[in-house]
Scaffold this active site. Structure first.
Site, short mmCIF file in Angstrom:
data_model
loop_
_atom_site.label_atom_id
_atom_site.label_comp_id
_atom_site.label_asym_id
_atom_site.label_seq_id
_atom_site.Cartn_x
_atom_site.Cartn_y
_atom_site.Cartn_z
N PHE A 152 0.81 -1.22 0.00
CA PHE A 152 0.00 0.00 0.00
C PHE A 152 0.84 1.26 0.00
CE2 PHE A 152 0.78 -0.45 4.58
CZ PHE A 152 1.07 0.86 4.95
N LYS A 176 -1.09 -6.69 -9.35
CA LYS A 176 -2.09 -6.63 -8.29
C LYS A 176 -1.72 -5.52 -7.31
CE LYS A 176 -2.62 -8.71 -4.38
NZ LYS A 176 -3.25 -7.59 -3.63
N SER A 229 5.90 -7.71 3.10
CA SER A 229 6.47 -8.22 4.35
C SER A 229 7.30 -9.46 4.09
CB SER A 229 5.35 -8.54 5.34
OG SER A 229 4.63 -9.68 4.91
N CYS A 284 9.87 1.02 3.83
CA CYS A 284 10.95 0.08 4.15
C CYS A 284 12.27 0.81 4.31
CB CYS A 284 11.05 -0.99 3.07
SG CYS A 284 11.51 -0.38 1.44
N GLU A 386 9.50 -4.80 12.96
CA GLU A 386 9.13 -3.68 12.10
C GLU A 386 7.80 -3.10 12.56
OE1 GLU A 386 9.21 -2.63 7.36
OE2 GLU A 386 8.55 -4.64 7.94
#
Length: 509
Positions: A152, A176, A229, A284, A386
């Site tokens: 996202f 996607k 992830s 990230c 994280e």
């Protein structure tokens, strides 16, 4: 932008409603309001998108390289001409602050500039004289259909990492987007239609895990790409590995900043604010753990706290705000839970970002303000996991070796930076920091598109990184030809010289 948004799939040149699956609400994180709906496409829809890409592949791969590059040039120009519209689409459903959204689109334009060098990077090799009248040739050929999954937080950037390189090298693509931030790709796909990209070369399917898992055993799929992830990357690696598909999988991160006694203080604070709180910490490349030597520890904390208190939290479209919301109510609850965990672990909550002051229109938005923990140790959960929010964990280390040891012992290895004016520290850090991307006197920054992007250890599943030459190598296969040259006037090849074993080995099979 304000009207109700119905997200659609795009398959074989057609915008399509989902007829076999369900829809879920699309929300504006700045207000919490429902602004549209996004489909959770069925397995049948996902397979139909792959079939369309497979049907388009023969003609597209046979399209002359200069013609394919024409589309990349047109794509770049279309993004330049529509930069503000694309940035606003990111600010609406992803709620990245509009200034950062413009920067993201601008970086994709730079990536497209780099993708225009594909003709130079896709060149093969020739070895002359392997044997008498026999030459060897290596060409870089496309493989077929690739599929990609985007997170996202960077809907435009990940499009730039995957699609231009995949289609520029002759492949077709099924993409996607995240169901939480699909609007950018709706706008971008329409631009691809407007520039005349042939039907089926790029297809969009929206959905959840089922739509992705449908690719694993599909014989038409050559490979799958992901930015997401680490657990998701490992799941895709396992699914694709069972069926021999290529993967390019970027996982999670927990980035470090090392602060030395000679750090340029003003420059450092500015960069930490941008890297730690930009995109509400949802990237990230966000600074998360900060290792500070004793000589500057107290001054650093005082300066960082003072600057963090001035950060304005607000609507992603507010030009005066510095930081927007996190993506969802679930994400907000997750970040706030980590704040509670940090307190229970014994870290000192120096600045609490829960319940920040925002405008009345944003009271139902998903806001978490700048948060600072001190007295953090590397073994604490807030230092290991994280958080994906604007939370900074500060730990005191004795020297540069202590910072390097903390970085090396962490299971993630995406990025790390050092703030120093000492050339010895600089070179030592570059050589010894156990991460994939190193910075000096900068925030955790994305390498320029000419260079590969990606971490190591738990931040990268496999060994394939995105952008630059690495992307061209991933989206192509090395195909080798052995060619015997025969003189048509002679009618037949002259006999090989005695002892010429190379001829026999070249043609043995």
């Amino acid at each position: 932008m304000t009207s109700y948004i119905k997200i659609k799939n795009h398959i074989n040149g057609q915008w399509l409603d989902e007829t076999n699956g369900q829809y879920e609400p699309l929300k504006n994180p700045s207000t919490g309001a429902v602004i549209g709906e996004v489909p959770l496409s069925s397995v049948e829809t996902s397979r139909a998108a792959v079939a369309a890409a497979a049907d388009a592949f023969p003609a597209w791969s046979a399209t002359p390289l200069p013609k394919r590059m024409d589309y990349i040039f047109k794509m770049q120009q279309a993004m330049k001409d529509n930069l503000e519209m694309l940035a606003e689409s990111i600010a609406v459903d992803q709620a990245k602050h509009i200034a950062e959204a413009r920067g993201e689109v601008g970086r994709v334009i730079e990536i497209l500039q780099m993708a225009c060098t594909i003709p130079a990077l896709i060149q093969g090799e020739t070895v002359q004289g392997i044997a008498n009248n026999i030459n060897g040739r290596l060409i870089k050929a496309p493989l077929g259909v690739f599929c990609g999954v985007a997170p996202f937080n960077f809907p435009a950037l990940v499009f730039g990492w995957f699609i231009p390189f995949a289609i520029g090298t002759g492949n077709t693509f099924v993409y996607k987007p995240s169901t939480e931030s699909p609007l950018f790709m709706q706008k971008m796909m329409q631009l691809l239609v407007d520039i005349g990209l042939p039907d089926g070369v790029v297809n969009i399917v929206h959905g959840d895990r089922e739509a992705v898992e449908a690719w694993y055993d599909d014989d038409n799929v050559a490979g799958v790409c992901l930015v997401g992830s680490t657990p998701t990357a490992k799941a895709i690696a396992e699914g694709c590995g069972r069926h021999g598909k290529k993967t390019m999988l970027l996982g999670g991160a927990k980035n470090f900043a090392a602060v030395m006694e000679d750090a340029p203080m003003d420059l450092m604070i500015e960069n930490i604010l941008m890297s730690g709180y930009g995109s509400a910490g949802q990237r990230c490349l966000a600074i998360s753990n900060i290792a500070v030597v004793p000589e500057i520890y107290d001054e650093f904390i005082e300066r960082l706290l003072e600057a963090s208190r001035t950060v304005k939290v607000g609507d992603a479209m507010d030009p005066d705000a510095f930081m927007g919301p996190v993506i969802s109510a679930k994400a907000k609850a997750r970040v706030e839970n980590y704040i509670e965990i940090g307190q229970k672990e014994g870290a000192t909550l120096l600045l609490d970002g829960r319940n920040p002051d925002v405008a009345d229109a944003n009271k139902d938005g998903y806001f978490v303000g700048p948060t600072i923990f001190t007295d953090v140790t590397p073994c604490m959960q807030i230092a290991r996991e994280e958080i994906f929010g604007p939370v900074l964990s500060i730990m005191k280390v004795g020297c540069i070796n202590g910072a390097l040891r903390a970085i090396k012992n962490h299971e993630m290895g995406n990025g790390a930076v050092i703030f120093t004016q000492n050339s010895f520290y600089t070179e030592k850090f570059i050589n010894e920091a156990d991460v994939g991307m190193v910075g000096v006197n900068v925030g955790i920054c994305a390498p320029h598109p000419y260079l590969p992007f990606g971490g190591i250890k738990g931040s990268l599943v496999g060994n394939n990184k995105v952008q630059g030459k690495d992307a061209v190598d991933f989206f192509t296969q090395n195909k080798v030809a052995t060619v015997r040259v025969v003189d048509p006037k002679a009618g037949q090849q002259a006999p090989a010289a005695a002892g010429d074993s190379n001829v026999r080995s070249c043609v043995a099979s």
